[in-house]
Enzyme design. Sequence first.
Site, PDB file in Angstrom:
ATOM      1  N   GLN B   9      -9.289   0.420  -3.321  1.00 33.93           N
ATOM      2  CA  GLN B   9     -10.637   0.471  -3.868  1.00 33.93           C
ATOM      3  C   GLN B   9     -10.638   0.987  -5.302  1.00 33.93           C
ATOM      4  O   GLN B   9      -9.888   1.898  -5.636  1.00 33.93           O
ATOM      5  CB  GLN B   9     -11.531   1.347  -2.992  1.00 33.93           C
ATOM      6  CG  GLN B   9     -12.378   0.497  -2.053  1.00 33.93           C
ATOM      7  CD  GLN B   9     -13.272   1.320  -1.165  1.00 33.93           C
ATOM      8  OE1 GLN B   9     -12.785   1.973  -0.250  1.00 33.93           O
ATOM      9  NE2 GLN B   9     -14.566   1.265  -1.398  1.00 33.93           N
ATOM     10  N   SER B  87      -3.950   3.194  -0.400  1.00 36.07           N
ATOM     11  CA  SER B  87      -5.065   3.270   0.549  1.00 36.07           C
ATOM     12  C   SER B  87      -5.292   1.909   1.215  1.00 36.07           C
ATOM     13  O   SER B  87      -4.442   1.454   1.964  1.00 36.07           O
ATOM     14  CB  SER B  87      -6.306   3.797  -0.171  1.00 36.07           C
ATOM     15  OG  SER B  87      -7.315   4.095   0.760  1.00 36.07           O
ATOM     16  N   LEU B  88      -6.394   1.227   0.928  1.00 34.21           N
ATOM     17  CA  LEU B  88      -6.643  -0.084   1.528  1.00 34.21           C
ATOM     18  C   LEU B  88      -5.457  -1.024   1.298  1.00 34.21           C
ATOM     19  O   LEU B  88      -5.121  -1.842   2.172  1.00 34.21           O
ATOM     20  CB  LEU B  88      -7.933  -0.643   0.906  1.00 34.21           C
ATOM     21  CG  LEU B  88      -8.492  -2.016   1.253  1.00 34.21           C
ATOM     22  CD1 LEU B  88      -7.840  -3.154   0.504  1.00 34.21           C
ATOM     23  CD2 LEU B  88      -8.468  -2.294   2.748  1.00 34.21           C
ATOM     24  N   ARG B 112     -12.400  -0.908   9.328  1.00 30.72           N
ATOM     25  CA  ARG B 112     -12.152   0.278   8.516  1.00 30.72           C
ATOM     26  C   ARG B 112     -13.252   0.436   7.458  1.00 30.72           C
ATOM     27  O   ARG B 112     -13.801   1.524   7.265  1.00 30.72           O
ATOM     28  CB  ARG B 112     -10.792   0.142   7.830  1.00 30.72           C
ATOM     29  CG  ARG B 112     -10.349   1.339   6.995  1.00 30.72           C
ATOM     30  CD  ARG B 112      -8.984   1.029   6.397  1.00 30.72           C
ATOM     31  NE  ARG B 112      -8.379   2.130   5.648  1.00 30.72           N
ATOM     32  CZ  ARG B 112      -8.493   2.291   4.344  1.00 30.72           C
ATOM     33  NH1 ARG B 112      -9.224   1.451   3.642  1.00 30.72           N
ATOM     34  NH2 ARG B 112      -7.881   3.295   3.739  1.00 30.72           N
ATOM     35  N   HIS B 191     -10.442  10.117   2.591  1.00 25.84           N
ATOM     36  CA  HIS B 191      -9.163  10.850   2.667  1.00 25.84           C
ATOM     37  C   HIS B 191      -9.369  12.363   2.700  1.00 25.84           C
ATOM     38  O   HIS B 191      -8.609  13.111   2.109  1.00 25.84           O
ATOM     39  CB  HIS B 191      -8.242  10.452   1.506  1.00 25.84           C
ATOM     40  CG  HIS B 191      -7.943   8.984   1.469  1.00 25.84           C
ATOM     41  ND1 HIS B 191      -7.261   8.351   2.478  1.00 25.84           N
ATOM     42  CD2 HIS B 191      -8.270   8.011   0.579  1.00 25.84           C
ATOM     43  CE1 HIS B 191      -7.160   7.058   2.193  1.00 25.84           C
ATOM     44  NE2 HIS B 191      -7.771   6.829   1.053  1.00 25.84           N
ATOM     45  N   GLN B 239      -4.223   8.013   7.856  1.00 29.97           N
ATOM     46  CA  GLN B 239      -4.440   7.742   6.429  1.00 29.97           C
ATOM     47  C   GLN B 239      -5.893   7.975   6.015  1.00 29.97           C
ATOM     48  O   GLN B 239      -6.173   8.444   4.922  1.00 29.97           O
ATOM     49  CB  GLN B 239      -4.022   6.296   6.123  1.00 29.97           C
ATOM     50  CG  GLN B 239      -3.880   5.997   4.647  1.00 29.97           C
ATOM     51  CD  GLN B 239      -4.436   4.637   4.298  1.00 29.97           C
ATOM     52  OE1 GLN B 239      -5.518   4.269   4.748  1.00 29.97           O
ATOM     53  NE2 GLN B 239      -3.679   3.887   3.507  1.00 29.97           N
TER      54      GLN B 239
END
Lengths: 320, 379
Positions: B9, B87-88, B112, B191, B239
């Site tokens: 992102q 991340s993603l 998600r 996170h 995560q």
Amino acid sequence: MRKPIVFMFSGQGSQYFQMGRELYDHHPRFRLWMDHCDALVKDATGRSLTATLYGGSDRTDRFDDILLTNPALLSIEFCLAKLLQEAGISPDYLLGYSLGELAGSVVAGILSLEEGIRLSVEFAQLLTMKSPAGGMLAILGDEGMIDDHPDAFTRCSISGRNFDTNFVVSGLAEEITKLQTYLTGFGIVTQRLAVNFAFHSPVVEPLKPFFLQMSGLFNYSPPRIPMISAQKGQEIAGVDETHLWDVIRQPVDFKSTIRKLASQQDCIFIDIGPSGTLSTAVKYLLPKNTSSIFLATLNQFGQDRATLEKTISSLSGLTA
Amino acid sequence: MKTFIFPGQGSQAKGMGGELFDVFRDLTQKADDILGYSIKTLCLENPNRELNQTQFTQPALYVVNALSYYRKLEEAGRKPDYVAGHSLGEYNALLAAECFDFETGLKLVKKRGELMAQAPEGRMAAILNATKAEVTAILRDNALHNIDVANYNTPQQIVISGRADEIERAQAFFQQGNMMYHPLNTSGAFHSRLMKPSSEQFKRFLEGFTFSPLAIPVIANVTARAYGNEAVVDTLAAQLANSVLWCDSIQYLMAHDNDGEEMTFEEIGHGEVLTKMLRHIPKDAGLVIDDRAENESRPIPAARVQQALDNRVPPAANDIVSAWNAKYPIGTKVRCTLHDYDELETRTEAVVLFGHRAAIYMKGYNGYFDLNEVVPARA
């Protein structure tokens, strides 16, 4: 209850060489943020902002290269806002005047600093490629003078209403020159702005599709701080490419924006521009019995540190 | 040696994907069927201004990353040696490693994104020019106990995440020296511990899928080490609520320079967010990878990673601080041994700053005084 704090971001024309120089030399936090902006401007333009801004030019030299004035204004306003925020002064509203809406958008978190700088540069590139040479003229006098000299104004249009005896017109460069000569002949005081484009007038209309395409590629998030647009005359829900286009194309009505706001509540208006032009305009716009106040952070006459400190200290008393 | 890295992102922008949707018509159609809207329209036209909303951003990035990868494979004709994603982007790394197919990955990412969009309100902010140790010490010393470090992006770029009021309060402590505080516009405190309920919900969702053994090593955000085949569900769920150890992941990969061949990185997807970060991540000279042992490596539990990060305050500063606080109350008259200040009076207890500095604040002064340069004044 404390008065809401309004950060006002000025637009093209309020910039000058050496703006913020004293702060850059003596205020480590200002220098830090300015150098941070400089790195982003260098990425976007290949040129150093601080080298140009704080290089050999005198503050009275005309600073009108839009490829640098655009990111320069955004950077200096961003840094000034940061300084105030770091001193614990948090704005309740951000008010943008013309391209100051872009700086406001960055402070509001609508665009990241990097995106804001990139947008300001890409817009400047578009202007230099696609727009005819224009000009802007600030006129000291009542807007009613247009009725007294109808022929002189036909090829120019009102682009900004600042206060009762101060308005701005835009037009093609040669038309603005003619108008200035004409008005001077009548003893009317005018000031040619350091802008080579006819913002807020039909002259920039051909840019529309290019601007919308370019600016449509940016991510616009919802504002974290409420935004007031001097073009819309009121609080706006957000900023996107169509709003930015209106900002560029439509006239700015600072006069009614401030009057409306000040009639609803007493505010602390802080000019986040380099010249103090907006706080001066507010001074003439506030009603006599008002409890609103206006402050500047920088001006063209030096004493940057003293001006800033005065603003910060007067506010810490008011907001504590 | 080559690593493909996939952005997460923040890298989205209208226009991303370009002609890829037409090149990979079948996959685009499959994506539309799963999502229930046109991914091409979302990415290229963004008509409803949804591209910046987490539940739309994530599938859009996943699809663009995936299609970019497939095109890259066609061009290069060979797979990378390692993959990682921010991340993603980690979902694209797992996709490249054949952990799941395109459709399965998209279903995971869709869920998600929805869970993250519904997460409780929170904020994130980037801190520049402060080290890991400085950031964690400042958070601890100023009682910002509900803020977590969301990303260790580079040695000088760390993202914090937590409740909105605390993130805002944190600004005041990150404006000394060269530190810079940049608020970020995210809908939630990604996170961070605020994501724990979402993480647990997501874990139950992940348990409904079967994952294949990884064909390429994938470096996990939560451990900065290669995934174990058994750990996919736990690692992906963890995560959401744990730090993205991006800097460590890259440094770990950089250490794979056996036979003198350097690791090269290529960002696959839109933009160059990760490429820009790479310029600020130096090789960690102390990190040596033993390839024989590597096959045995398993992800370290996230809790242990966190613990390691929290134990960084050298005892010396701690000892000085506790000794002072045991002896001298706030309001103690003191004298500075380095400069001649007239009257000094402490206005705080002693604290450990930046993980190593014993410091104390005085009445009427803004900056901190080093405790080593202060002695009690004689009565």
